[in-house]
Design an enzyme around this catalytic site. Structure first.
Site, mmCIF file in Angstrom:
data_model
loop_
_atom_site.group_PDB
_atom_site.id
_atom_site.type_symbol
_atom_site.label_atom_id
_atom_site.label_comp_id
_atom_site.label_asym_id
_atom_site.label_seq_id
_atom_site.Cartn_x
_atom_site.Cartn_y
_atom_site.Cartn_z
ATOM 1 N N ASP A 257 -32.994 19.772 -39.879
ATOM 2 C CA ASP A 257 -32.996 20.482 -41.160
ATOM 3 C C ASP A 257 -31.548 20.671 -41.635
ATOM 4 O OD1 ASP A 257 -33.072 22.298 -43.262
ATOM 5 O OD2 ASP A 257 -34.429 23.702 -42.266
ATOM 6 N N SER B 113 -35.096 30.126 -45.980
ATOM 7 C CA SER B 113 -34.049 29.425 -46.711
ATOM 8 C C SER B 113 -33.149 30.440 -47.410
ATOM 9 C CB SER B 113 -34.686 28.417 -47.682
ATOM 10 O OG SER B 113 -33.725 27.515 -48.176
ATOM 11 N N HIS C 102 -37.001 20.744 -43.662
ATOM 12 C CA HIS C 102 -36.842 22.071 -44.271
ATOM 13 C C HIS C 102 -38.127 22.559 -44.938
ATOM 14 C CE1 HIS C 102 -34.462 25.446 -45.615
ATOM 15 N NE2 HIS C 102 -34.821 25.250 -46.870
#
Length: 213
Positions: free
Chosen positions: A182, A114, A195
């Site tokens: 995602d 991320s 995610h």
């Protein structure tokens, strides 16, 4: 809105995980064979990262039993501040350069999840500016260090929602996971929980890295 919900969900995971996680603490690496440098996601708990870093490191230890591994948790806020990813970018590059000088035979595996993927992207010269929790590049790994980076493992990489990816020198050594739906890495994605599911890819990522060693 979907991305904000995703970050909020990760924050809740962080609050729950901090109370229960009991993995060993990461320390600045000594002169191991391979230093696993991990940048966690926004609000992600854990030593190297509860969702990605910790399970990937465990999987790497199993895939590389003949190698002495160490780990380094990139020192940065991993929050929503405008300079967070830039701070991580600077710390990752500073750490690897320091290790290069101290340990001439050490190699590296870079892990980013991320916002942490933005940190790694920037550090290898791929700007995350304009991506979710991204930043302009503030430091890059020197060209002389490139051969010592064995693999780059990315998960939920926000630059992919911009249609970007890792190209150039590191492309063949990079695996970049983006779960279907995602919203952080897939433009128009609507599955917030996607995610948070990258632990399932830890073994595949470790296998990819092991093949590069």
């Amino acid at each position: 809105m979907r991305i904000r919900l995703c970050l909020a969900a990760l924050s809740l995971v962080g609050g729950a995980g901090l109370a229960t996680l009991s993995t060993s603490t990461a320390t600045a690496a000594t002169c191991s064979d391979i230093d696993v440098v991990a940048a966690r996601g926004t609000f992600e708990p854990g030593t190297l990262g509860f969702i990605v870093g910790d399970p990937v490191y465990s999987a790497l230890q199993k895939k590389l039993p003949g190698k002495n591994l160490s780990s380094y948790r990139v020192n940065y806020p991993a929050d929503l501040s405008l300079t967070s990813a830039a701070q991580g970018n600077a710390d990752l590059v500073n750490h690897v350069r320091s290790q290069e000088a101290a340990c001439p035979n050490q190699h590296f595996i870079l892990v980013g999840y991320s916002q942490g993927a933005n940190v790694v992207d920037n550090s290898i010269g791929i700007s995350s500016d304009g991506a979710v929790v991204g930043s302009p590049i503030v430091a890059t790994l020197p060209a002389a260090l490139e051969p010592r980076v064995l693999a780059v493992l990315l998960f939920g990489n926000p630059i992919r929602a911009l249609g970007k990816s890792v190209t150039g020198t590191y492309q063949s050594r990079t695996i970049d996971f983006c779960a279907k739906g995602d919203p952080v890495c897939e433009s128009g994605g609507g599955d917030v929980l996607a995610h948070l599911g990258y632990t399932a890819d830890a073994d595949a990522a470790a296998g990819f890295a092991a093949d590069k060693v």
